[in-house]
Design a protein around this motif. Structure first.
Motif, mmCIF file in Angstrom:
data_model
loop_
_atom_site.group_PDB
_atom_site.id
_atom_site.type_symbol
_atom_site.label_atom_id
_atom_site.label_comp_id
_atom_site.label_asym_id
_atom_site.label_seq_id
_atom_site.Cartn_x
_atom_site.Cartn_y
_atom_site.Cartn_z
ATOM 1 N N PHE A 82 0.826 -1.207 0.000
ATOM 2 C CA PHE A 82 0.000 0.000 0.000
ATOM 3 C C PHE A 82 0.858 1.255 0.000
ATOM 4 O O PHE A 82 0.467 2.276 -0.581
ATOM 5 C CB PHE A 82 -0.953 0.018 1.204
ATOM 6 C CG PHE A 82 -2.029 1.070 1.055
ATOM 7 C CD1 PHE A 82 -3.173 0.815 0.319
ATOM 8 C CD2 PHE A 82 -1.887 2.323 1.638
ATOM 9 C CE1 PHE A 82 -4.155 1.785 0.157
ATOM 10 C CE2 PHE A 82 -2.864 3.305 1.484
ATOM 11 C CZ PHE A 82 -4.010 3.029 0.738
ATOM 12 N N ARG A 111 -5.754 5.604 4.597
ATOM 13 C CA ARG A 111 -6.622 4.504 5.029
ATOM 14 C C ARG A 111 -7.363 4.899 6.306
ATOM 15 O O ARG A 111 -6.762 5.482 7.221
ATOM 16 C CB ARG A 111 -5.788 3.252 5.272
ATOM 17 C CG ARG A 111 -5.219 2.637 4.006
ATOM 18 C CD ARG A 111 -4.109 1.656 4.285
ATOM 19 N NE ARG A 111 -2.903 2.353 4.741
ATOM 20 C CZ ARG A 111 -1.757 1.744 5.025
ATOM 21 N NH1 ARG A 111 -1.667 0.418 4.917
ATOM 22 N NH2 ARG A 111 -0.706 2.439 5.419
ATOM 23 N N GLN A 140 -9.739 5.767 1.947
ATOM 24 C CA GLN A 140 -10.044 4.393 1.560
ATOM 25 C C GLN A 140 -10.264 3.534 2.790
ATOM 26 O O GLN A 140 -9.565 3.674 3.797
ATOM 27 C CB GLN A 140 -8.907 3.803 0.716
ATOM 28 C CG GLN A 140 -8.710 4.499 -0.618
ATOM 29 C CD GLN A 140 -7.774 3.734 -1.536
ATOM 30 O OE1 GLN A 140 -7.208 2.704 -1.161
ATOM 31 N NE2 GLN A 140 -7.610 4.227 -2.755
ATOM 32 N N ASN A 141 -11.233 2.653 2.678
ATOM 33 C CA ASN A 141 -11.547 1.741 3.770
ATOM 34 C C ASN A 141 -10.380 0.794 4.001
ATOM 35 O O ASN A 141 -9.934 0.111 3.076
ATOM 36 C CB ASN A 141 -12.814 0.952 3.423
ATOM 37 C CG ASN A 141 -13.351 0.153 4.606
ATOM 38 O OD1 ASN A 141 -12.738 0.110 5.670
ATOM 39 N ND2 ASN A 141 -14.489 -0.479 4.411
ATOM 40 N N ASP A 142 -9.852 0.769 5.221
ATOM 41 C CA ASP A 142 -8.742 -0.118 5.560
ATOM 42 C C ASP A 142 -9.300 -1.497 5.874
ATOM 43 O O ASP A 142 -9.480 -1.884 7.030
ATOM 44 C CB ASP A 142 -7.959 0.433 6.756
ATOM 45 C CG ASP A 142 -6.766 -0.428 7.101
ATOM 46 O OD1 ASP A 142 -6.074 -0.868 6.169
ATOM 47 O OD2 ASP A 142 -6.517 -0.656 8.301
#
Length: 364
Positions: free
Chosen positions: A237, A254, A361-363
């Motif tokens: 990531f 995230r 962004q959804n972790d």
């Protein structure tokens, strides 16, 4: 001393590959991934144990073959004795180039006369921390091709030995006044190099910091042109974060939802910090124009750094205002906490300035 002004260019990103433990398919895949993410140069070290000279030569040529295929530069950190161990010499730069090396970072064992001569055949990186005015004058007198010279800082494996930011800026200011491109290192966040495994940064303050945050600080604040990851690997990531920033000028962050938050999905996605940036928060421009329905009060607790908030109906026309907290703030009954930026990414928050793009962004 006359300054040798050299036309600059865009900054570059580099990574480090160490030859001590051999080269695996994973190493090749990592090179390919970072090259696609915008990295264009590789750093390696040729400080070779006595009994590994032949092995190092083979590994160097393999690495050189990979970098050439990927159209990446390869800088090798060497001493005079190290070159001799693997059957190379600066008097034969053609043989050096045939290994895939495009630049030598020279340290011990080379005179300024030798460096000046070599610069007409190969790019040469000087030790940025030790070069002084006398060295520069000697290089001028010896006819060095300054367009082939760069200044390359060290990385510091031992904690507490990295450079201070003010010292780095002062040295880089002088180097840039001469006309050098300047390179430095930031830490990795996945695989670390032994024997200490304590990261390989140039600045001590970066030892535990996010690699991208460190790289941006070097480039924006410290007059650094080229930034290399010192440690052997960064996380997948983190690679995406480098790619997003350097190709799209967008910070990827995230986030994790606060339990049963009703507005977590709303805060995900692309945002832009307002052009009149706030002191305590990053404000998403126009977010409240996209709100549908009523935001009822929920999770109106203390807002710690990294909290992602949404103003509820008690804030009137501000309902839907979405923010990321950059300085701890008290609880406010008019502000819901919907999510938290994960700890690893919070170093990036202080870098988001007026008008900057960011994506939550959804972790998962």
């Amino acid at each position: 001393m006359k300054a040798i002004l050299i036309e600059g260019g865009e900054y570059l990103l580099g990574l480090s590959v160490f030859l001590g433990e051999g080269l695996k398919a994973e190493t090749k895949n990592y090179l390919e991934t970072l090259q696609q993410a915008g990295f264009s140069s590789v750093f390696t070290s040729l400080h070779i144990p006595e009994d590994d000279a032949t092995l190092y030569r083979e590994r160097l040529e393999t690495l050189g073959y990979w970098t050439q295929a990927l159209q990446m530069d390869l800088t090798a950190d060497i001493s005079g004795k190290a070159l001799e161990k693997i059957g190379l010499t600066i008097s034969d730069p053609v043989s050096i180039k045939q290994t895939g090396i495009t630049s030598l970072r020279v340290d011990d064992g080379f005179s300024n006369r030798e460096i000046a001569d070599l610069s007409h055949h190969l790019k040469v990186a000087l030790n940025a921390s030790t070069i002084d005015e006398d060295d520069v004058q000697e290089l001028i007198d010896d006819g060095a091709d300054f367009k082939q010279l760069t200044a390359f800082h060290n990385y510091y494996p031992r904690p507490e030995t990295g450079l201070d930011k003010k010292v780095l800026i002062q040295k880089n200011h002088w180097l840039k006044s001469i006309g050098f491109r300047v390179a430095a290192f930031v830490p990795g966040d996945k695989t670390f190099r032994g024997p200490l495994y304590q990261h390989l940064p140039t600045l001590e303050d970066h030892r535990e910091r996010h690699p991208l945050a460190s790289a941006i600080e070097l480039q924006k604040d410290c007059l650094t042109d080229d930034v290399y990851i010192g440690d052997p690997m960064i996380k997948a990531f983190t690679i995406r974060q480098f790619q997003s920033y350097h190709k799209n000028k967008t910070y990827l962050l995230r986030v994790r939802p606060v339990a049963d938050s009703q507005w977590f999905d709303f805060i995900l996605g692309q945002h832009q910090n307002r052009r009149d940036p706030a002191r305590d928060v990053i404000r998403s421009a126009g977010a409240r124009l996209n709100i549908h329905g009523t935001v009822e009060p929920q999770h109106t607790f203390i807002r710690t750094k990294g909290s992602v908030t949404i103003d509820n109906c008690l804030y009137g026309r501000y309902m839907g205002e979405t923010q990321i907290v950059v300085s701890d703030l008290p609880a406010d009954e008019k502000v819901n906490v919907a999510a938290q930026v994960i700890q690893e990414d919070r170093d990036l928050l202080q870098l988001i300035k007026a008008g900057d793009l960011f994506e939550l962004q959804n972790d998962i």
